[in-house]
Design an enzyme around this catalytic site. Structure first.
Site, PDB file in Angstrom:
ATOM      1  N   ARG A   1      36.041  47.955  51.873  1.00  0.00           N
ATOM      2  CA  ARG A   1      34.768  47.742  51.169  1.00  0.00           C
ATOM      3  C   ARG A   1      33.578  48.115  52.051  1.00  0.00           C
ATOM      4  NH1 ARG A   1      35.883  41.964  48.914  1.00  0.00           N
ATOM      5  NH2 ARG A   1      37.518  42.338  47.391  1.00  0.00           N
TER       6      ARG A   1
ATOM      7  N   ARG B   1      28.188  46.255  47.988  1.00  0.00           N
ATOM      8  CA  ARG B   1      26.998  45.486  47.638  1.00  0.00           C
ATOM      9  C   ARG B   1      26.193  44.976  48.828  1.00  0.00           C
ATOM     10  NH1 ARG B   1      29.563  41.161  43.691  1.00  0.00           N
ATOM     11  NH2 ARG B   1      31.162  41.278  45.318  1.00  0.00           N
TER      12      ARG B   1
ATOM     13  N   ARG C   1      23.720  51.424  42.124  1.00  0.00           N
ATOM     14  CA  ARG C   1      24.471  50.653  41.131  1.00  0.00           C
ATOM     15  C   ARG C   1      23.587  50.315  39.937  1.00  0.00           C
ATOM     16  NH1 ARG C   1      26.275  48.331  37.611  1.00  0.00           N
ATOM     17  NH2 ARG C   1      27.785  46.619  37.467  1.00  0.00           N
TER      18      ARG C   1
ATOM     19  N   ASP D   1      38.121  51.890  42.005  1.00  0.00           N
ATOM     20  CA  ASP D   1      38.594  50.528  41.830  1.00  0.00           C
ATOM     21  C   ASP D   1      40.072  50.565  41.472  1.00  0.00           C
ATOM     22  OD1 ASP D   1      37.547  47.581  41.507  1.00  0.00           O
ATOM     23  OD2 ASP D   1      38.923  47.912  39.835  1.00  0.00           O
TER      24      ASP D   1
ATOM     25  N   TYR E   1      46.704  41.389  37.401  1.00  0.00           N
ATOM     26  CA  TYR E   1      45.485  41.567  36.603  1.00  0.00           C
ATOM     27  C   TYR E   1      45.818  41.897  35.158  1.00  0.00           C
ATOM     28  CZ  TYR E   1      42.281  41.456  40.596  1.00  0.00           C
ATOM     29  OH  TYR E   1      41.529  41.063  41.675  1.00  0.00           O
TER      30      TYR E   1
END
Length: 341
Positions: free
Chosen positions: A19, A23, A32, A69, A145
């Site tokens: 990562r 963010r 974003r 992702d 998921y």
């Protein structure tokens, strides 16, 4: 990095961060906001290339990892996916063999074409000495998921299916194995020089199920990728595997293994690094905290692992609250490590 993955011991171990684009960077947050949804960001090559390059400009990591992702794979198989602000990913759950009929590989590569285009562009956009990493989620984590429909604390639905109907659950795993191997091969053909399999929820399974649903599907993916691209290293990251790391290394066929934060570096050096290169494993919260603690922890990891084939990384991804200056501080510590030259 490719030399380290090939087993060479580097005077300064190469480094990148899981990562590393994201963010915590103000330039990421700005882009974003322009992109619309998170999936729009992943599927827009202009934006995805830019986001991938942002940390390289600041810190000059030895590798760039494709910005995407892990859930684009179930999305490309036809499972509806949305990212809700403050809640994370939401998928329409798949919980039976009957539900599997809703999935298809018919438009798989068509849906993922923007990702392949991003890899192609990155292969020429990054510095020549910087390694380009492709990636995918490992089957067990993707299944978690897909079955739970979101993140989970107990994994009750996916475990109930895996334990109660292993043949039916195995059909889902088979689909993920084949799709993931194809996906990774396409990334390699577009320019990825190494690929990583993220098995974020590997550690929630008992030992026998870990063998069946983590090690064996990973082994199959590695074999399928190696059949087409025998010289491309595959990194496995079975987060939370504990002492099962040793069995994972022996049975999965991966070329290198990522260590989570809980793995003792000295144990890893003695038990794992004698077999293959290792990657890791600074606590991301240590990076967020910085200061003397960061310097001590980084030196301890380097002291334990830099004497063998090693790629420095975190034990999980950079957290959102990490000040960019702390990543710069880590970069300085790594570049000043004794023995470089």
């Amino acid at each position: 990095m490719l030399a380290a993955l090939a087993g060479e011991v580097r005077s300064r171990p190469p480094f990148w961060l899981m990562r590393q684009a994201g963010r915590y960077l103000p330039e990421y947050r700005e882009l974003r906001a322009k992109a619309g949804s998170f999936l729009d960001l992943c599927y827009n090559p202009d934006f995805a290339v830019e986001v991938t390059l942002q940390p390289l400009r600041r810190y000059g990591m030895d590798a760039a990892i494709l910005f995407s992702d892990i859930l684009v794979v179930p999305h490309a198989l036809g499972q509806p996916l949305a990212y809700l602000e403050g809640e994370g990913p939401k998928l329409d759950p798949v919980r039976s063999v009957e539900d599997l009929k809703r999935l298809s590989r018919d438009r798989f590569h068509e849906t993922l074409a923007p990702v392949y285009e991003t890899v192609r562009r990155l292969s020429t956009a990054i510095p020549e000495q910087t390694t380009l990493i492709g990636f995918a989620g490992a089957p067990w984590t993707i299944a978690c998921y897909m079955v739970e429909g979101a993140g989970s604390k107990e994994y009750a639905h996916v475990k109930r299916w895996a334990y109660g109907d292993p043949a039916g659950f195995g059909q889902l795993i088979d689909l993920i194995v084949e799709a993931t191997a194809d996906y990774l091969c396409r990334q390699i053909e577009a320019g990825a020089e190494t690929v990583q399999l993220f098995d974020s929820w590997a550690g929630v399974l008992p030992v026998a199920e870990f063998r069946r649903w983590v090690i064996e599907p990973t082994r199959r993916i590695v074999a399928l990728v190696k059949a087409k691209h025998p010289n491309t290293p595959v990194i496995g990251f079975p987060r939370g595997a504990g002492h099962a790391y040793e069995e994972y290394v022996a049975g999965s066929g991966v070329d290198a293994v990522g260590l989570d934060t809980t793995v003792p570096p000295v144990w890893a050096a003695q038990t794992l690094q004698t077999r293959l290169p290792v990657q890791g494993n600074l606590d991301p919260i240590m990076l967020a905290a910085s200061g003397k603690a960061l310097e001590t922890a980084t030196h301890d990891i380097l002291a334990a692992l830099a004497g063998g084939p090693f790629v420095f990384n975190l034990g999980h991804g950079v957290i959102q609250s990490t000040p960019p200056a702390h990543v710069e501080a880590l970069t300085r510590i790594l570049r000043d490590w004794p023995g470089q030259g």
